[in-house]
Design a protein around this motif. Sequence first.
Motif, PDB file in Angstrom:
ATOM      1  N   UNK A  72     -29.230 -36.866  20.708  1.00  0.00           N
ATOM      2  CA  UNK A  72     -27.807 -37.001  21.039  1.00  0.00           C
ATOM      3  C   UNK A  72     -26.978 -35.922  20.344  1.00  0.00           C
ATOM      4  N   UNK A  73     -27.356 -35.573  19.117  1.00  0.00           N
ATOM      5  CA  UNK A  73     -26.663 -34.490  18.415  1.00  0.00           C
ATOM      6  C   UNK A  73     -26.868 -33.160  19.145  1.00  0.00           C
ATOM      7  N   UNK A  74     -28.096 -32.949  19.638  1.00  0.00           N
ATOM      8  CA  UNK A  74     -28.393 -31.716  20.376  1.00  0.00           C
ATOM      9  C   UNK A  74     -27.544 -31.636  21.646  1.00  0.00           C
ATOM     10  N   UNK A  75     -27.347 -32.768  22.307  1.00  0.00           N
ATOM     11  CA  UNK A  75     -26.522 -32.808  23.512  1.00  0.00           C
ATOM     12  C   UNK A  75     -25.079 -32.439  23.175  1.00  0.00           C
ATOM     13  N   UNK A  76     -24.575 -32.963  22.058  1.00  0.00           N
ATOM     14  CA  UNK A  76     -23.207 -32.650  21.632  1.00  0.00           C
ATOM     15  C   UNK A  76     -23.041 -31.155  21.338  1.00  0.00           C
ATOM     16  N   UNK A  77     -24.139 -30.501  20.957  1.00  0.00           N
ATOM     17  CA  UNK A  77     -24.110 -29.068  20.657  1.00  0.00           C
ATOM     18  C   UNK A  77     -24.428 -28.224  21.890  1.00  0.00           C
ATOM     19  N   UNK A  78     -24.440 -28.863  23.065  1.00  0.00           N
ATOM     20  CA  UNK A  78     -24.672 -28.181  24.341  1.00  0.00           C
ATOM     21  C   UNK A  78     -26.042 -27.510  24.423  1.00  0.00           C
ATOM     22  N   UNK A  79     -27.040 -28.146  23.829  1.00  0.00           N
ATOM     23  CA  UNK A  79     -28.401 -27.645  23.937  1.00  0.00           C
ATOM     24  C   UNK A  79     -29.089 -28.312  25.124  1.00  0.00           C
ATOM     25  N   UNK A  80     -29.883 -27.583  25.902  1.00  0.00           N
ATOM     26  CA  UNK A  80     -30.572 -28.173  27.054  1.00  0.00           C
ATOM     27  C   UNK A  80     -31.589 -29.238  26.624  1.00  0.00           C
ATOM     28  N   UNK A  81     -31.610 -30.325  27.358  1.00  0.00           N
ATOM     29  CA  UNK A  81     -32.565 -31.413  27.108  1.00  0.00           C
ATOM     30  C   UNK A  81     -33.210 -31.784  28.440  1.00  0.00           C
ATOM     31  N   UNK A  82     -34.531 -31.766  28.472  1.00  0.00           N
ATOM     32  CA  UNK A  82     -35.282 -32.116  29.684  1.00  0.00           C
ATOM     33  C   UNK A  82     -36.213 -33.283  29.397  1.00  0.00           C
ATOM     34  N   UNK A  83     -36.135 -34.311  30.222  1.00  0.00           N
ATOM     35  CA  UNK A  83     -37.061 -35.435  30.139  1.00  0.00           C
ATOM     36  C   UNK A  83     -37.916 -35.486  31.385  1.00  0.00           C
ATOM     37  N   UNK A  84     -39.238 -35.537  31.177  1.00  0.00           N
ATOM     38  CA  UNK A  84     -40.193 -35.563  32.291  1.00  0.00           C
ATOM     39  C   UNK A  84     -40.879 -36.922  32.342  1.00  0.00           C
ATOM     40  N   UNK A 123     -28.384 -26.567  36.727  1.00  0.00           N
ATOM     41  CA  UNK A 123     -29.006 -26.903  35.446  1.00  0.00           C
ATOM     42  C   UNK A 123     -29.833 -25.715  34.958  1.00  0.00           C
ATOM     43  N   UNK A 124     -30.033 -25.587  33.643  1.00  0.00           N
ATOM     44  CA  UNK A 124     -30.896 -24.509  33.159  1.00  0.00           C
ATOM     45  C   UNK A 124     -32.297 -24.571  33.759  1.00  0.00           C
ATOM     46  N   UNK A 125     -32.768 -25.771  34.035  1.00  0.00           N
ATOM     47  CA  UNK A 125     -34.148 -25.980  34.464  1.00  0.00           C
ATOM     48  C   UNK A 125     -34.368 -25.629  35.932  1.00  0.00           C
ATOM     49  N   UNK A 207     -43.388 -23.902  37.032  1.00  0.00           N
ATOM     50  CA  UNK A 207     -43.228 -23.000  35.892  1.00  0.00           C
ATOM     51  C   UNK A 207     -41.774 -22.564  35.718  1.00  0.00           C
ATOM     52  N   UNK A 208     -41.040 -22.459  36.821  1.00  0.00           N
ATOM     53  CA  UNK A 208     -39.643 -22.017  36.730  1.00  0.00           C
ATOM     54  C   UNK A 208     -38.778 -23.010  35.960  1.00  0.00           C
ATOM     55  N   UNK A 209     -39.194 -24.273  35.895  1.00  0.00           N
ATOM     56  CA  UNK A 209     -38.469 -25.239  35.072  1.00  0.00           C
ATOM     57  C   UNK A 209     -38.416 -24.745  33.622  1.00  0.00           C
ATOM     58  N   UNK A 210     -39.537 -24.230  33.155  1.00  0.00           N
ATOM     59  CA  UNK A 210     -39.642 -23.796  31.757  1.00  0.00           C
ATOM     60  C   UNK A 210     -39.092 -22.384  31.570  1.00  0.00           C
ATOM     61  N   UNK A 211     -39.284 -21.531  32.556  1.00  0.00           N
ATOM     62  CA  UNK A 211     -38.692 -20.202  32.492  1.00  0.00           C
ATOM     63  C   UNK A 211     -37.163 -20.284  32.489  1.00  0.00           C
ATOM     64  N   UNK A 212     -36.646 -21.288  33.191  1.00  0.00           N
ATOM     65  CA  UNK A 212     -35.209 -21.481  33.225  1.00  0.00           C
ATOM     66  C   UNK A 212     -34.626 -21.787  31.854  1.00  0.00           C
ATOM     67  N   UNK A 213     -35.393 -22.528  31.034  1.00  0.00           N
ATOM     68  CA  UNK A 213     -34.957 -22.823  29.672  1.00  0.00           C
ATOM     69  C   UNK A 213     -34.826 -21.533  28.878  1.00  0.00           C
ATOM     70  N   UNK A 214     -35.842 -20.701  28.965  1.00  0.00           N
ATOM     71  CA  UNK A 214     -35.839 -19.428  28.233  1.00  0.00           C
ATOM     72  C   UNK A 214     -34.724 -18.522  28.735  1.00  0.00           C
TER      73      UNK A 214
END
Length: 216
Positions: A72-84, A123-125, A207-214
């Motif tokens: 939740x702290x990471x979300x507040x800092x606008x960091x991407x979060x992916x749940x699979x 989304x980044x992903x 793979x583009x899901x993960x490349x999108x993060x980078x």
Amino acid sequence: MKVGIIRFPGSNCDRDVFHALELAGAQPDYIWWNQRDLSDFEAILIPGGFSYGDYLRAGAIAAITPVIDGIKDAVKEDKPVLGICNGAQILAEVGLVPGVFTVNKNSKFICEWADLKVQTTRTPFTSMYKKDEVIRMPIAHTEGRYYNPEIEKLHDNDQIVLSFESENPNGSMEAITGVCDEEGLVCAVMPHPERASESILGSDDGLKFFKGIVNY
């Protein structure tokens, strides 16, 4: 880019995700369920599996572990979060994405390849796909049927990420199988992009899901 992979007792896709992130050029590392400080990581990923054996319901126990505070702290800092898969169920359980993933219409475990339509690229992903592009990834879940009584809000805010294209195997509302928060930085998907990260696996569409993060 340093990406943290959350590990719960029962997680079983963590190593697959680690490999996919390496293929994408990220620097993955594991995070245990009892770690609160995630400040060293630029993005967070919750892999699939059966956290705590899906006791009570999928994601219910994982949702009350210390690492959730860090997420939740990471979300507040606008960091991407992916749940699979199980990660998607956990994100829904803690309210970081709208709606719920509940028991499949046939009440059985479904494990098969699925054709999916990319509904949004904000989304980044999904940023490296084209809108309405059809991709192929596997699904493997018992509690993947998406339900949300405020479905129109999802359309209005462009929060639908993936939908089943040719058939709706689990009975999800409007065939939805991936959603995001209003900002588009927290994403929950039931299909497994890490299992479609190399052509030798049958598809590298994921793979583009993960490349999108980078890239983000």
